[in-house]
Design a protein around this motif. Structure first.
Motif, short mmCIF file in Angstrom:
data_model
loop_
_atom_site.label_atom_id
_atom_site.label_comp_id
_atom_site.label_asym_id
_atom_site.label_seq_id
_atom_site.Cartn_x
_atom_site.Cartn_y
_atom_site.Cartn_z
N LEU A 403 0.84 -1.19 0.00
CA LEU A 403 0.00 0.00 0.00
C LEU A 403 0.88 1.24 0.00
N SER A 404 0.46 2.26 -0.73
CA SER A 404 1.18 3.53 -0.78
C SER A 404 1.54 4.01 0.62
N LEU A 405 2.76 4.52 0.78
CA LEU A 405 3.25 4.88 2.10
C LEU A 405 2.48 6.05 2.73
N PRO A 406 2.12 7.11 1.98
CA PRO A 406 1.27 8.14 2.62
C PRO A 406 -0.04 7.57 3.14
N GLN A 407 -0.60 6.57 2.43
CA GLN A 407 -1.83 5.95 2.93
C GLN A 407 -1.56 5.19 4.23
N GLN A 408 -0.41 4.53 4.33
CA GLN A 408 -0.09 3.83 5.56
C GLN A 408 0.09 4.81 6.72
N VAL A 409 0.68 5.98 6.44
CA VAL A 409 0.82 7.00 7.48
C VAL A 409 -0.55 7.48 7.94
N MET A 410 -1.47 7.69 7.00
CA MET A 410 -2.82 8.11 7.39
C MET A 410 -3.48 7.06 8.26
N MET A 411 -3.27 5.79 7.92
CA MET A 411 -3.80 4.69 8.72
C MET A 411 -3.22 4.71 10.14
N VAL A 412 -1.94 4.99 10.23
CA VAL A 412 -1.27 5.06 11.54
C VAL A 412 -1.86 6.19 12.38
N LEU A 413 -2.06 7.35 11.77
CA LEU A 413 -2.57 8.50 12.53
C LEU A 413 -4.03 8.30 12.93
N PHE A 414 -4.82 7.68 12.07
CA PHE A 414 -6.19 7.33 12.47
C PHE A 414 -6.17 6.40 13.68
N SER A 415 -5.28 5.41 13.63
CA SER A 415 -5.20 4.43 14.72
C SER A 415 -4.76 5.07 16.03
N LEU A 416 -3.70 5.88 15.97
CA LEU A 416 -3.20 6.52 17.18
C LEU A 416 -4.20 7.51 17.74
N PHE A 417 -4.89 8.23 16.87
CA PHE A 417 -5.94 9.15 17.31
C PHE A 417 -6.99 8.41 18.12
N ASP A 418 -7.41 7.25 17.64
CA ASP A 418 -8.42 6.47 18.35
C ASP A 418 -7.95 6.06 19.74
N LEU A 419 -6.66 5.80 19.88
CA LEU A 419 -6.14 5.32 21.15
C LEU A 419 -5.97 6.43 22.18
N LEU A 420 -6.14 7.67 21.74
CA LEU A 420 -6.09 8.82 22.65
C LEU A 420 -7.50 9.17 23.13
N ASP A 421 -7.58 9.99 24.17
CA ASP A 421 -8.89 10.40 24.69
C ASP A 421 -9.71 11.11 23.63
N GLU A 422 -9.05 11.91 22.80
CA GLU A 422 -9.77 12.63 21.74
C GLU A 422 -10.46 11.66 20.78
N GLY A 423 -9.79 10.59 20.46
CA GLY A 423 -10.36 9.61 19.54
C GLY A 423 -11.50 8.83 20.15
N GLN A 424 -11.42 8.56 21.45
CA GLN A 424 -12.52 7.87 22.12
C GLN A 424 -13.77 8.75 22.17
N ALA A 425 -13.57 10.05 22.40
CA ALA A 425 -14.70 10.98 22.40
C ALA A 425 -15.34 11.04 21.01
N TYR A 426 -14.51 11.07 19.99
CA TYR A 426 -15.00 11.06 18.60
C TYR A 426 -15.81 9.79 18.33
N LYS A 427 -15.32 8.66 18.78
CA LYS A 427 -16.01 7.39 18.56
C LYS A 427 -17.40 7.41 19.16
N HIS A 428 -17.52 7.88 20.39
CA HIS A 428 -18.83 7.91 21.03
C HIS A 428 -19.76 8.91 20.35
N ARG A 429 -19.19 9.96 19.77
CA ARG A 429 -20.01 10.94 19.05
C ARG A 429 -20.62 10.34 17.79
N ILE A 430 -19.82 9.63 17.00
CA ILE A 430 -20.39 9.09 15.76
C ILE A 430 -21.36 7.94 16.05
N ARG A 431 -21.13 7.22 17.14
CA ARG A 431 -22.13 6.22 17.55
C ARG A 431 -23.46 6.89 17.86
N ALA A 432 -23.40 8.02 18.57
CA ALA A 432 -24.63 8.74 18.93
C ALA A 432 -25.33 9.26 17.69
#
Length: 549
Positions: A403-432
Motif C-alpha cells: 500500500l502507498s506509504l502516505p496511505q499507511q501514514v494516514m492509517m497510523v494516525l487514524f489508529s493513534l488518534f483512536d487510542l487517545l482520549d480525543e479519539g474515544q470521544a469522537y467514537k462515542h459521538r459518531i455512535r450517537a
C-alpha cells in the motif's frame, strides 16, 4: 399517492440487477421526477434523499490535520538534506526525533501539530519504539519517496494498527500469538486478494462449497457466482423473530449447524452485519467454536469487521477462532475516509491455512514452488499472508507491492488518534449520530425493531412484509406478495418522494425488505424518509382495503 408508472414486467427486469446498480436507476428516476416538476429545474439535486450508499457524511478532522502537519515537517526534513528550487532530498533518520521536537516547539500554532506530537509520544510509550526510527518512518513515508519496505506493511505501522485492532476489534483482549497484517487498498481489495489467493494456493477449488451468513454485503454474494469460482453456496440465514412482525435478524442454531458439514470449506460474514447492522451474538460465536473444535476443524472464516467500532465491547470472531480466521478491516466508515482506500487483512501466525498448504499433495506443492520460486530459495516456507502480497502483484511485481506509504501514514494516525482520549470521544459521538438517525427514521415510519445491545445502527434493514403482517395481519401481507413485486415500494419511493433506498433481497435478505443507510444524510432527513415510507405503506393498505370492498 398514485402507483408507480413502471409496469410489473419492467420492475421484474430491473430487480435482476445488483442493488448498487439498481440504486443508480432509482437515482435517475428521482432526478427525472424532480426535473419534470414546475419550478424544480433550477433547484438543487440535494432535495433527493439518497440513503442507498453507506459513505458517511462525517470526517475525522483531527488526524487529518496531524497528517498535514507531518507533511510540513517532512518537507522541512527533505529541504535540510538538499535545498534548491522545488528540489529536496531524502529525509535522514539520525537525529529525526530531536528535530521533530524542535519543529513542534517552533510551530505551536500549526494546525494539527499538537495532536501529531501526542500521537508520536503515545506510540513511543506504548510500543517502545526507537524515536528516531519511528519519526523517520513517518517522515519518509509521508514524502512517499520509497517503495513500501517491508512490502506487506511498514514495521511501526503494523505494530500500531495491531494495537488498534486489539483495542477496538478484540475488546482489549487479543488472543495469544501474533497477528500479521497486510495493508490493502481498502476492504474491497482485501476481499479480492483473499478469494484470489485461496484459489491460487489450492485451499479452495472451483466449485467448492462455501457458506455465507446472510443478509450480507452484496459482493460476498456475487463474487462466488463468477465463472472464476462458481462456488456451491450454502446460506446461513438470520431468520429469528422476537414476535409476529418484528424480525430479530439473528441466526437460529439449526442454521449455524450447516457449517458443521466438513464439505463446507469456508464461511464469510460481515460483523456487525450489513444491512441488519448487528454484531454476532455470543451464542452464535460459541456455536462456531464448538463446530470448529468438534466437526469442521479446517473451516475457514472470513470476517469483515468494518462496523465493529460502532458496537460497545465488540469482539471479533477472529479473537474467538484465531487459527481459522482471516480478518478484514477498513477504516472507511469510522473515519469518513472511503476515498483514502485504507484496509488491512489480518491472519494469526499460527493458522490452519499454512498447515493446509504444508499438507498439499506433492504435485500441488511443486506447482506452488514454481509459482513463488522467484521470491525465495525455499518457496514452500512462504506464509499465506505473504503469498497474498505476492499474488496482489502477479508475483512478478512483488518487489513493488504494498500500500502507498502516505496511505499507511494516514492509517497510523487514524489508529493513534483512536487510542487517545480525543479519539474515544469522537467514537462515542459518531455512535450517537447513527443512533439518533435510527430513532428518527423509526419515529417517522412508525415501525418497530427488536432491542439489541449489539446493534451498530450504521444501517437498518426493515422487513416490509413482516411489518404488513404486524399492522394489518397476514391477509394484507398475502395481498402484497400476490399483486406486487418486492421492489415495487422502492420504485414508488424514488418516483413519488425522491427517496432512494436499496432492496434487501439483493443482500440475500427477505425479498420485501429495504436497506437504509443511517450514515450519509442529515438527521432530520431520516424523519422525512420514515414519513415517506409510512405514506407508501399506507397507500398499499388503502389499495388492499379497496380490493376487498
Amino acid at each position: 399517492m398514485p402507483k408507480t408508472t413502471f409496469t410489473r414486467e419492467e420492475i421484474q427486469s430491473y430487480a435482476q440487477l445488483s442493488p448498487f446498480e439498481l440504486k443508480d436507476k432509482f437515482i435517475q428516476i428521482a432526478q427525472a421526477t424532480q426535473a419534470d416538476e414546475p419550478g424544480q429545474k433550477e433547484k438543487s439535486a440535494t432535495q433527493m434523499l439518497n440513503a442507498g450508499r453507506g459513505n458517511p457524511n462525517w470526517v475525522a478532522t483531527g488526524p487529518r490535520e496531524a497528517f498535514h502537519a507531518l507533511g510540513y515537517f517532512a518537507l522541512s526534513e527533505s529541504r535540510r538534506v538538499w535545498t534548491a528550487d522545488n528540489l529536496g532530498g531524502m529525509p535522514e533518520q539520525v537525529g529525526a526525533a530531536e528535530r521533530f521536537d524542535a519543529y513542534v516547539r517552533q510551530h505551536p500554532d500549526l494546525p494539527g501539530i499538537d495532536l501529531l506530537h501526542k500521537c508520536v509520544a503515545y506510540a513511543v510509550e506504548r510500543f517502545g519504539f526507537d524515536r528516531d526510527a519511528f519519526v523517520h518512518e513517518l517522515t519518509d513515508s509521508s514524502i512517499g519517496d520509497n517503495y513500501p519496505v517491508p512490502d506487506r506493511m511498514l514495521v511501526h505501522a503494523e505494530r500500531i494498527v495491531r494495537g488498534y485492532l486489539a483495542d477496538e476489534l478484540f475488546d482489549r483482549r487479543p488472543p495469544a500469538g501474533n497477528l500479521s497484517l497486510f495493508a490493502t487498498e481498502g476492504g474491497t481489495a482485501a476481499m479480492c486478494y483473499i478469494f484470489d489467493s485461496l484459489l491460487k494456493n489450492g485451499i479452495l477449488k472451483k466449485g467448492d462449497r462455501i457458506a455465507l451468513m446472510v443478509p450480507v454485503f452484496t459482493p460476498y454474494v456475487e463474487i462466488p457466482e463468477l465463472d472464476t469460482y462458481e462456488f456451491d453456496v450454502v446460506y446461513v440465514e438470520a431468520s429469528l423473530f422476537t414476535e409476529t412482525g418484528v424480525r430479530e435478524w439473528r441466526y437460529p442454531a439449526e442454521e449455524v449447524a450447516k457449517l458443521a458439514d466438513p464439505s463446507v470449506k469456508l464461511v464469510c460474514l460481515v460483523n456487525p452485519s450489513n444491512p441488519p447492522s448487528l454484531a454476532l451474538s455470543d451464542r452464535v460465536a460459541g456455536q462456531l467454536r464448538e463446530i470448529v473444535a468438534r466437526d469442521n476443524p479446517n473451516l475457514l472464516v472470513v470476517t469483515d469487521d468494518v462496523y465493529g467500532t460502532f458496537v460497545e465491547g465488540f469482539r471479533s470472531i477472529a479473537a474467538e477462532l484465531p487459527r481459522n480466521t482471516l480478518l478484514v478491516y477498513s477504516y472507511s466508515k469510522h473515519y469518513g475516509c472511503t476515498g483514502h482506500r485504507l484496509g488491512v487483512i489480518g491472519l494469526h501466525d499460527d493458522n490452519v491455512i499454512d498447515e493446509m498448504i504444508a499438507a498439499l499433495l506433492a504435485a500441488e506443492k511443486e506447482r506452488l514452488n514454481k509459482r513463488y520460486g522467484t521470491l525465495s530459495l525455499e518457496p514452500e516456507k512462504i506464509r499465506f499472508i505473504d503469498r497474498l502480497v505476492a499474488d496482489s502483484r502477479q508475483v512478478a511485481l512483488n518487489h513493488t507491492a504494498g500500500l502507498s506509504l502516505p496511505q499507511q501514514v494516514m492509517m497510523v494516525l487514524f489508529s493513534l488518534f483512536d487510542l487517545l482520549d480525543e479519539g474515544q470521544a469522537y467514537k462515542h459521538r459518531i455512535r450517537a449520530i447513527v443512533r439518533q438517525r435510527l430513532d428518527l427514521l423509526l419515529e417517522g415510519a412508525q415501525m418497530r425493531i427488536s432491542d439489541d445491545p449489539k446493534r451498530a445502527g450504521y444501517y437498518i434493514e426493515l422487513d416490509l412484509l413482516a411489518e404488513a403482517e404486524r399492522v394489518h395481519g397476514k391477509d394484507f401481507a398475502d395481498f402484497l406478495e400476490k399483486n406486487y413485486e418486492p421492489v415495487d415500494p422502492l420504485f414508488r419511493l424514488a418516483e413519488q418522494t425522491r427517496v432512494v433506498l436499496l432492496n434487501g433481497g439483493g443482500f440475500e435478505g427477505p425479498e420485501w425488505s429495504v436497506r437504509v443507510s443511517l450514515a450519509n444524510l442529515d438527521d432530520l432527513d431520516y424523519l422525512k424518509i420514515g414519513h415517506h415510507l409510512r405514506a407508501i405503506f399506507n397507500d398499499y393498505a388503502e389499495e388492499w382495503r379497496t380490493s376487498k370492498s
